[in-house]
Write a protein that holds these residues in place. Structure first.
Motif, short mmCIF file in Angstrom:
data_model
loop_
_atom_site.label_atom_id
_atom_site.label_comp_id
_atom_site.label_asym_id
_atom_site.label_seq_id
_atom_site.Cartn_x
_atom_site.Cartn_y
_atom_site.Cartn_z
N ALA A 348 -17.28 -2.32 17.74
CA ALA A 348 -16.52 -3.54 17.16
C ALA A 348 -15.80 -4.30 18.30
CB ALA A 348 -15.39 -2.78 16.08
N ALA A 349 -15.53 -3.59 19.42
CA ALA A 349 -14.74 -4.13 20.35
C ALA A 349 -15.54 -4.91 21.38
CB ALA A 349 -13.77 -3.20 20.92
N PHE A 350 -16.84 -4.06 21.56
CA PHE A 350 -17.92 -4.59 22.32
C PHE A 350 -19.17 -4.57 21.58
CE2 PHE A 350 -14.33 -2.86 24.83
CZ PHE A 350 -14.07 -3.93 25.70
N PRO A 351 -19.52 -5.62 21.05
CA PRO A 351 -20.82 -5.67 20.37
C PRO A 351 -21.93 -5.55 20.90
CG PRO A 351 -19.59 -8.18 20.15
CD PRO A 351 -18.61 -7.03 20.91
N ASN A 352 -22.00 -5.90 22.29
CA ASN A 352 -23.12 -5.96 23.00
C ASN A 352 -23.66 -4.53 23.67
OD1 ASN A 352 -25.58 -7.24 23.81
ND2 ASN A 352 -24.54 -8.59 25.28
N LEU A 353 -23.53 -3.46 22.88
CA LEU A 353 -23.83 -2.23 23.32
C LEU A 353 -25.37 -2.07 23.52
CD1 LEU A 353 -21.26 0.16 21.38
CD2 LEU A 353 -21.25 -0.72 23.65
N VAL A 354 -25.83 -1.56 24.51
CA VAL A 354 -27.12 -1.05 24.62
C VAL A 354 -27.47 0.17 25.02
CG1 VAL A 354 -27.81 -3.79 24.99
CG2 VAL A 354 -27.31 -2.36 26.94
N ARG A 355 -28.47 0.65 24.98
CA ARG A 355 -29.14 1.97 25.62
C ARG A 355 -30.72 1.89 25.76
NH1 ARG A 355 -26.66 7.30 22.10
NH2 ARG A 355 -27.47 7.76 24.19
N LYS A 356 -31.16 2.67 26.73
CA LYS A 356 -32.57 2.75 26.94
C LYS A 356 -33.39 2.68 25.99
CE LYS A 356 -31.99 7.62 28.28
NZ LYS A 356 -30.39 7.41 28.35
N GLU A 357 -33.01 3.40 24.78
CA GLU A 357 -33.95 3.53 23.60
C GLU A 357 -34.16 2.11 22.79
OE1 GLU A 357 -32.33 7.57 24.40
OE2 GLU A 357 -31.56 5.55 24.40
N LYS A 358 -32.85 1.06 23.07
CA LYS A 358 -33.23 -0.34 22.52
C LYS A 358 -33.91 -1.23 23.35
CE LYS A 358 -28.72 0.01 19.64
NZ LYS A 358 -27.59 -0.57 19.38
N LEU A 359 -33.76 -0.73 24.66
CA LEU A 359 -34.15 -1.81 25.75
C LEU A 359 -35.91 -1.44 26.09
CD1 LEU A 359 -31.38 -1.82 28.28
CD2 LEU A 359 -31.90 -3.63 26.59
N LEU A 360 -36.28 -0.21 25.64
CA LEU A 360 -37.67 0.04 25.94
C LEU A 360 -38.33 0.32 24.63
CD1 LEU A 360 -36.73 2.52 29.07
CD2 LEU A 360 -37.75 0.21 29.29
N ALA A 361 -39.66 0.15 24.79
CA ALA A 361 -40.60 0.58 23.84
C ALA A 361 -40.77 1.91 23.84
CB ALA A 361 -42.07 -0.37 23.80
N PRO A 362 -41.08 2.40 22.31
CA PRO A 362 -41.29 4.18 22.60
C PRO A 362 -42.32 4.52 23.31
CG PRO A 362 -40.99 3.05 20.33
CD PRO A 362 -41.29 1.91 21.34
#
Length: 487
Positions: A348-362
């Motif tokens: 909620a405070a920082f909506p642009n959270l990312v992780r490697k699982e979101k950035l990369l294809a399976p």
């Protein structure tokens, strides 16, 4: 009378002719001997001249190595006088090691990725000091190995004769004493190597002291850590891919949110967890016999600054630092305990959270997902490249990344004072500090905790309480620090 006289005359002529022929033969032989002597003398002179010329050439080549740079100092260092074509500067490597081999050192690295990384650097330095051959370290999860060139002789496996000795149990295995200085290895380990020829160190975490070691040993630890040690090409390429994706969307901050289940169970830090979660974490702690501490006061440990910050506390601290709420925050961690529910405040405070699982294809992560050390290696590479690095706990990864970022030019790393922060957070929640007061205090106390240069703390009688060498390899940063000051 005439015939006799004629005969006598012919005989006289014959004798005179013979004398002439004899004298002419002698002269011919003399000329032949002179010719042969001259030819031999000519070949001797040629041979001696050739030897002399080669001697001169060798001497000139030797002198060229010494005087060449001085004599040609007018030419640009990256160009050749012949055609002025550009060439790469030659990398000066240490001289090849020539030494009497004192034995073979086998090591089994224990712990997580960054414990093993530091251990390999230590073991290479120890092998160099003891003049022994190092066998490629056995890792908990194979994801990298060292190649320190000629500094240390490294073999993938023991020679056949010695391998047979190991199979028969004819070697010595031990766990070296923690935080030992180099004299311990000289006086205790070296005699074992000379006696048994093969020594196996079965634990390698924190086995070499932080301070009071020879300068060449400290610098060798840095050369291994920052130059020779590499992840596999697949991991490095995937790390570059993640960084490229992040850079396309602007600056990014890496948050090492150390809030995984195993961390909480081991530390006994349960602040913010419900009763069911507290019981689950306690059962996990009791299930592992090598986790010796069982009864833990979570509240007391938190107030002493010995717990990782929760996701909720982290959100509050990042906001206090004035971090742009729209910046990309890459979470470098395993699965967060409590999942999306515990990440809600941070998201909620920082909506642009990312992780490697979101950035990369399976398919990109297919070969890494079941290997925690390889996934941690990927986070490590991304952490090095981030604009800001914020660890919520000073574990091994946080420390080693901190030191690596210092080596890369004192890149901004916010080193949180957790003991002070939890006190400020409690005051804020209890209404004793306003939002502005809270924010200004947080910034003020962290002015000198942004990854800049500092002298490493030495506590001679309590080495575990010293600043960790790999977090602040000060001996290897002096030249860099001087350059930064001039800039």
């Amino acid at each position: 009378m005439c015939r006799v006289d004629d005969w006598k005359g012919r005989r006289i002529k014959w004798e005179m002719g013979m004398r002439f022929v004899g004298e002419e033969g002698k002269a011919e032989r003399l000329r032949l001997m002179i010719f042969i002597s001259r030819r031999m003398l000519m070949w001797i002179v040629r041979g001696m001249t050739t030897i002399l010329l080669w001697t001169c050439v060798v001497r000139l080549m030797t002198m060229g190595e010494v005087w060449g740079p001085r004599l040609l100092k007018g030419w640009p260092s990256c160009f050749t006088p012949a055609d002025m074509s550009y060439v790469q500067p030659r990398i000066v490597l240490p001289p090849k090691r020539v030494y009497k081999n004192n034995g073979y050192l086998m090591v089994s690295c224990n712990g997580g990725l960054n414990q093993m990384r530091a251990a390999i650097c230590d073991m290479v330095a120890i092998a160099r000091y003891l003049n022994v051959t190092l066998i490629v370290p056995e890792l908990d999860k194979t994801s990298f190995w060292a190649d320190p060139r000629d500094e240390v002789r490294i073999l993938k496996e023991l020679p056949p004769r010695l391998k047979r000795r190991v199979q028969l149990g004819m070697f010595h295995s031990l766990a070296p004493i923690s935080w030992s200085d180099i004299s311990y290895y000289h006086h205790q380990i070296l005699p074992l190597l000379q006696k048994h020829k093969v020594v196996h160190l079965n634990r390698t975490d924190a086995r070499l002291a932080n301070n009071e070691l020879p300068l060449e040993i400290q610098k060798l630890r840095c050369r291994v850590n920052f130059s020779a040690l590499r992840f596999t090409s697949q991991i490095e390429e995937l790390g570059r891919k993640v960084v490229r994706i992040l850079r396309q969307n602007g600056p990014f901050l890496v948050l090492h949110l150390r809030y995984e289940m195993d961390m909480l169970a081991f530390s006994g830090c349960t602040h913010g967890c419900n009763n069911e979660e507290v019981e689950e974490l306690t059962r996990m702690r009791y299930a592992y016999p090598w986790w010796k501490e069982k009864v833990i006061d979570s509240d007391l440990k938190r107030k002493e600054g010995l717990c990782p910050l929760t996701p909720e506390e982290t959100a509050l601290i990042l906001h206090a630092f004035g971090i742009d709420r729209n910046v990309q925050i890459y979470i470098a961690a395993g699965e967060i305990y409590g999942g999306e529910r515990r990440l809600a405040s941070l998201a909620a405070a920082f909506p642009n959270l990312v992780r490697k699982e979101k950035l990369l294809a399976p398919s990109d992560l297919m070969f890494f997902q079941n290997h925690s050390s390889q996934m941690a290696a990927l986070d490590y590479l991304v952490s090095l490249e981030s604009d800001i690095f914020v660890p919520t706990y000073d574990g091994n990864m946080a420390k080693v990344v901190e030191g690596h970022r210092r080596f890369l030019g004192f890149k901004k790393t916010i080193l949180l004072d957790r003991k002070l922060l939890v006190d400020l957070i409690d005051q804020y929640h209890n209404g004793l500090l306003s939002c502005d007061e809270f924010s200004s205090t947080v910034k003020e106390v962290h002015v000198d905790r942004m990854g800049s240069s500092k002298q490493r703390v030495v506590v001679s009688d309590r080495p575990k309480e010293e600043d960790y060498f790999y977090a602040n390899p000060h001996e290897c940063l002096q030249t860099l620090d001087e350059a930064m000051r001039i800039t």
